[in-house]
Design a protein around this motif. Structure first.
Motif, PDB file in Angstrom:
ATOM      1  N   LYS A 186       0.822  -1.210  -0.108  1.00 56.83           N
ATOM      2  CA  LYS A 186      -0.083   0.043  -0.030  1.00 56.83           C
ATOM      3  C   LYS A 186       0.781   1.310   0.035  1.00 56.83           C
ATOM      4  O   LYS A 186       0.478   2.295  -0.587  1.00 56.83           O
ATOM      5  CB  LYS A 186      -0.937  -0.191   1.174  1.00 56.83           C
ATOM      6  CG  LYS A 186      -1.778   1.246   1.352  1.00 56.83           C
ATOM      7  CD  LYS A 186      -3.059   1.107   2.272  1.00 56.83           C
ATOM      8  CE  LYS A 186      -3.643   2.476   2.610  1.00 56.83           C
ATOM      9  NZ  LYS A 186      -4.545   2.657   1.227  1.00 56.83           N
ATOM     10  N   LYS A 187       2.003   1.383   0.682  1.00 61.17           N
ATOM     11  CA  LYS A 187       2.655   2.453   0.859  1.00 61.17           C
ATOM     12  C   LYS A 187       3.516   2.755  -0.591  1.00 61.17           C
ATOM     13  O   LYS A 187       3.939   3.961  -0.725  1.00 61.17           O
ATOM     14  CB  LYS A 187       3.878   2.327   2.007  1.00 61.17           C
ATOM     15  CG  LYS A 187       4.829   1.165   1.704  1.00 61.17           C
ATOM     16  CD  LYS A 187       5.643   1.056   3.011  1.00 61.17           C
ATOM     17  CE  LYS A 187       6.823   0.245   2.733  1.00 61.17           C
ATOM     18  NZ  LYS A 187       7.596   0.052   3.826  1.00 61.17           N
ATOM     19  N   GLU A 188       3.481   1.590  -1.413  1.00 58.36           N
ATOM     20  CA  GLU A 188       4.297   2.106  -2.784  1.00 58.36           C
ATOM     21  C   GLU A 188       3.244   2.246  -3.902  1.00 58.36           C
ATOM     22  O   GLU A 188       3.702   2.830  -4.997  1.00 58.36           O
ATOM     23  CB  GLU A 188       5.130   0.506  -3.127  1.00 58.36           C
ATOM     24  CG  GLU A 188       6.216   0.762  -2.255  1.00 58.36           C
ATOM     25  CD  GLU A 188       6.928  -0.856  -2.501  1.00 58.36           C
ATOM     26  OE1 GLU A 188       6.766  -1.311  -3.424  1.00 58.36           O
ATOM     27  OE2 GLU A 188       7.632  -1.199  -1.518  1.00 58.36           O
ATOM     28  N   ARG A 189       1.955   1.832  -3.441  1.00 60.31           N
ATOM     29  CA  ARG A 189       0.751   2.058  -4.663  1.00 60.31           C
ATOM     30  C   ARG A 189       0.517   3.523  -4.569  1.00 60.31           C
ATOM     31  O   ARG A 189       0.950   4.369  -3.577  1.00 60.31           O
ATOM     32  CB  ARG A 189      -0.260   1.438  -4.242  1.00 60.31           C
ATOM     33  CG  ARG A 189      -0.144  -0.109  -4.304  1.00 60.31           C
ATOM     34  CD  ARG A 189      -1.404  -1.175  -4.388  1.00 60.31           C
ATOM     35  NE  ARG A 189      -2.325  -0.523  -3.390  1.00 60.31           N
ATOM     36  CZ  ARG A 189      -2.728  -1.322  -2.345  1.00 60.31           C
ATOM     37  NH1 ARG A 189      -1.768  -2.418  -1.999  1.00 60.31           N
ATOM     38  NH2 ARG A 189      -3.201  -1.375  -1.291  1.00 60.31           N
ATOM     39  N   PHE A 190      -0.292   4.011  -5.628  1.00 55.58           N
ATOM     40  CA  PHE A 190      -0.507   5.431  -5.751  1.00 55.58           C
ATOM     41  C   PHE A 190      -1.462   5.442  -4.294  1.00 55.58           C
ATOM     42  O   PHE A 190      -2.369   4.828  -4.202  1.00 55.58           O
ATOM     43  CB  PHE A 190      -1.404   5.710  -7.152  1.00 55.58           C
ATOM     44  CG  PHE A 190      -2.019   7.092  -7.123  1.00 55.58           C
ATOM     45  CD1 PHE A 190      -1.009   8.083  -7.621  1.00 55.58           C
ATOM     46  CD2 PHE A 190      -3.191   7.326  -6.685  1.00 55.58           C
ATOM     47  CE1 PHE A 190      -1.649   9.493  -7.719  1.00 55.58           C
ATOM     48  CE2 PHE A 190      -3.594   8.783  -6.573  1.00 55.58           C
ATOM     49  CZ  PHE A 190      -2.814   9.685  -7.362  1.00 55.58           C
ATOM     50  N   PRO A 191      -1.319   6.871  -3.729  1.00 53.36           N
ATOM     51  CA  PRO A 191      -1.894   7.004  -2.521  1.00 53.36           C
ATOM     52  C   PRO A 191      -3.332   7.004  -2.722  1.00 53.36           C
ATOM     53  O   PRO A 191      -4.086   7.500  -3.639  1.00 53.36           O
ATOM     54  CB  PRO A 191      -1.460   8.306  -1.935  1.00 53.36           C
ATOM     55  CG  PRO A 191      -0.687   9.055  -3.312  1.00 53.36           C
ATOM     56  CD  PRO A 191      -0.648   7.869  -4.118  1.00 53.36           C
ATOM     57  N   ASP A 192      -4.068   6.393  -1.801  1.00 59.68           N
ATOM     58  CA  ASP A 192      -5.675   6.491  -1.765  1.00 59.68           C
ATOM     59  C   ASP A 192      -6.177   6.323  -0.356  1.00 59.68           C
ATOM     60  O   ASP A 192      -5.437   5.846   0.588  1.00 59.68           O
ATOM     61  CB  ASP A 192      -6.070   5.104  -2.456  1.00 59.68           C
ATOM     62  CG  ASP A 192      -7.695   4.951  -2.646  1.00 59.68           C
ATOM     63  OD1 ASP A 192      -8.349   5.362  -1.723  1.00 59.68           O
ATOM     64  OD2 ASP A 192      -8.022   4.748  -3.723  1.00 59.68           O
ATOM     65  N   ASN A 193      -7.034   7.186   0.054  1.00 54.85           N
ATOM     66  CA  ASN A 193      -7.488   7.065   1.468  1.00 54.85           C
ATOM     67  C   ASN A 193      -8.466   6.038   1.837  1.00 54.85           C
ATOM     68  O   ASN A 193      -8.928   5.948   3.109  1.00 54.85           O
ATOM     69  CB  ASN A 193      -8.104   8.702   1.764  1.00 54.85           C
ATOM     70  CG  ASN A 193      -9.598   8.681   1.074  1.00 54.85           C
ATOM     71  OD1 ASN A 193      -9.826   7.894   0.152  1.00 54.85           O
ATOM     72  ND2 ASN A 193     -10.003   9.737   1.313  1.00 54.85           N
ATOM     73  N   SER A 194      -8.525   4.885   1.275  1.00 56.15           N
ATOM     74  CA  SER A 194      -9.231   3.798   1.573  1.00 56.15           C
ATOM     75  C   SER A 194      -8.316   3.041   2.441  1.00 56.15           C
ATOM     76  O   SER A 194      -7.206   2.871   2.669  1.00 56.15           O
ATOM     77  CB  SER A 194      -9.632   3.051   0.143  1.00 56.15           C
ATOM     78  OG  SER A 194      -8.709   2.407  -0.399  1.00 56.15           O
ATOM     79  N   VAL A 195      -9.066   2.037   3.122  1.00 52.42           N
ATOM     80  CA  VAL A 195      -8.348   1.127   3.816  1.00 52.42           C
ATOM     81  C   VAL A 195      -7.311   0.021   2.695  1.00 52.42           C
ATOM     82  O   VAL A 195      -7.661   0.046   1.577  1.00 52.42           O
ATOM     83  CB  VAL A 195      -9.329   0.018   4.725  1.00 52.42           C
ATOM     84  CG1 VAL A 195      -9.876   0.985   5.601  1.00 52.42           C
ATOM     85  CG2 VAL A 195     -10.374  -0.718   3.924  1.00 52.42           C
ATOM     86  N   ASP A 196      -6.710  -0.866   3.309  1.00 47.52           N
ATOM     87  CA  ASP A 196      -5.772  -1.614   2.323  1.00 47.52           C
ATOM     88  C   ASP A 196      -6.516  -2.687   2.008  1.00 47.52           C
ATOM     89  O   ASP A 196      -6.839  -3.822   2.714  1.00 47.52           O
ATOM     90  CB  ASP A 196      -4.638  -1.829   3.044  1.00 47.52           C
ATOM     91  CG  ASP A 196      -3.411  -2.690   2.014  1.00 47.52           C
ATOM     92  OD1 ASP A 196      -3.696  -2.840   1.034  1.00 47.52           O
ATOM     93  OD2 ASP A 196      -2.511  -2.968   2.654  1.00 47.52           O
ATOM     94  N   MET A 197      -6.779  -2.803   0.728  1.00 49.32           N
ATOM     95  CA  MET A 197      -7.652  -3.816   0.232  1.00 49.32           C
ATOM     96  C   MET A 197      -6.593  -4.972  -0.513  1.00 49.32           C
ATOM     97  O   MET A 197      -7.189  -6.027  -1.262  1.00 49.32           O
ATOM     98  CB  MET A 197      -8.640  -3.488  -0.764  1.00 49.32           C
ATOM     99  CG  MET A 197      -9.833  -2.777  -0.205  1.00 49.32           C
ATOM    100  SD  MET A 197     -11.040  -3.741   0.869  1.00 49.32           S
ATOM    101  CE  MET A 197     -12.359  -2.713   1.184  1.00 49.32           C
ATOM    102  N   GLY A 198      -5.438  -4.858  -0.741  1.00 56.22           N
ATOM    103  CA  GLY A 198      -4.579  -5.730  -1.328  1.00 56.22           C
ATOM    104  C   GLY A 198      -3.917  -5.206  -2.566  1.00 56.22           C
ATOM    105  O   GLY A 198      -2.926  -5.527  -2.974  1.00 56.22           O
TER     106      GLY A 198
END
Length: 269
Positions: A186-198
């Motif tokens: 998650k910390k490497e993906r494009f930032p999203d304010n959602s919870v971590d869905m994998g």
């Protein structure tokens, strides 16, 4: 002779005026009016203004890399029963300190046609590094990622996630910025304010399958949180996409609409 010349000049002037009159008719006078939504379609914000909306296809941050045809406004439109069911799911999640966030709702057929054209253009792979790093673009149709029809066009399907409250803002995508894989940490993906869905939204990868066994721990709990909230209100998940849910029974199970995503599609009926 002068009388004849004068008459001819008058006729020429009248003909010219007639031609100018035809040319002056606005092109829009003969344009086909945009289709309108049936009366049982609503704006989700009118049913539940607390549900967060991040309408990706209105932006350049999608797997095509540009705003998609038919998205005139960044708004969620759904059939009324689907919108009311989301409202009930939202009420339950808010009691637990969460909110729903929608990425896409009703999708006009012209948008689906845009996806199909893009998928056939094998030279356009500008967003591959984020949305389909491990999938060859020649496989998008065969693997089911792109199709010529979408349940979204029937008005009861929604793509969504869960956000922990209070919701933090999500930074805007900058066209041309470096892309990172949608399945990475998650910390490497494009930032999203959602919870971590994998994975991120619209991740063309088997990790996005709702029950992929590699998804464990907090990520599995978050997917189950979303599924439990929605299934209790009549939504059915598409197993290949953790974010994709359809309200059953659908009002229009066999109709694919093409009115634009815009407030004016819901007015003037």
């Amino acid at each position: 002779m002068n009388t004849t010349v004068t008459a001819l000049r008058r006729l020429a002037a009248m003909a010219g005026a007639a031609l100018l009159g035809v040319a002056a008719v606005p092109a829009t006078a003969h344009a086909t009016p945009e289709p309108k939504a049936p009366k049982d379609f609503v704006a989700l914000s009118d049913v539940d203004p607390t549900i967060i909306q991040e309408m990706r296809y209105f932006t350049e941050h999608d797997f095509v890399g540009e705003p998609i045809d038919g998205y005139k406004k960044p708004m969620c439109i759904l059939t009324r029963p689907a919108a009311k069911a989301l409202h009930k799911a939202q009420a339950g999640l808010r009691k637990q300190g969460y909110s729903l966030k929608v990425y896409d709702c009703y999708r006009p057929q012209r948008a689906v046609d845009h996806f199909v054209r893009w998928a056939k253009d094998l030279d356009d792979q500008r967003m591959k590094a984020e949305f389909y790093p491990r999938v060859d673009k020649t496989r998008l149709f065969a693997d089911g990622y792109i199709a010529e029809k979408s349940g979204h066009s029937r008005g009861s399907t929604v793509d969504l996630t869960v956000v922990k409250l209070p919701a933090r803002p999500t930074r805007a995508y900058v066209p041309g910025e470096p892309l990172t894989p949608c399945y990475g940490p998650k910390k490497e993906r494009f930032p999203d304010n959602s919870v971590d869905m994998g994975t991120g939204f619209d991740c063309f990868d088997t990790l996005a399958h709702t029950d992929d066994p590699r998804i464990k721990g907090v990520q599995r709990a978050n997917r189950d949180l979303l599924r439990n909230a929605l299934s209790g209100q009549g939504f059915v998940n598409l197993p290949e996409e953790w974010w994709h849910y359809t309200y059953k029974p659908e009002l229009y199970p066999d109709t694919y609409f093409d009115f634009p995503v815009a407030r004016r599609s819901l007015t003037g009926r």
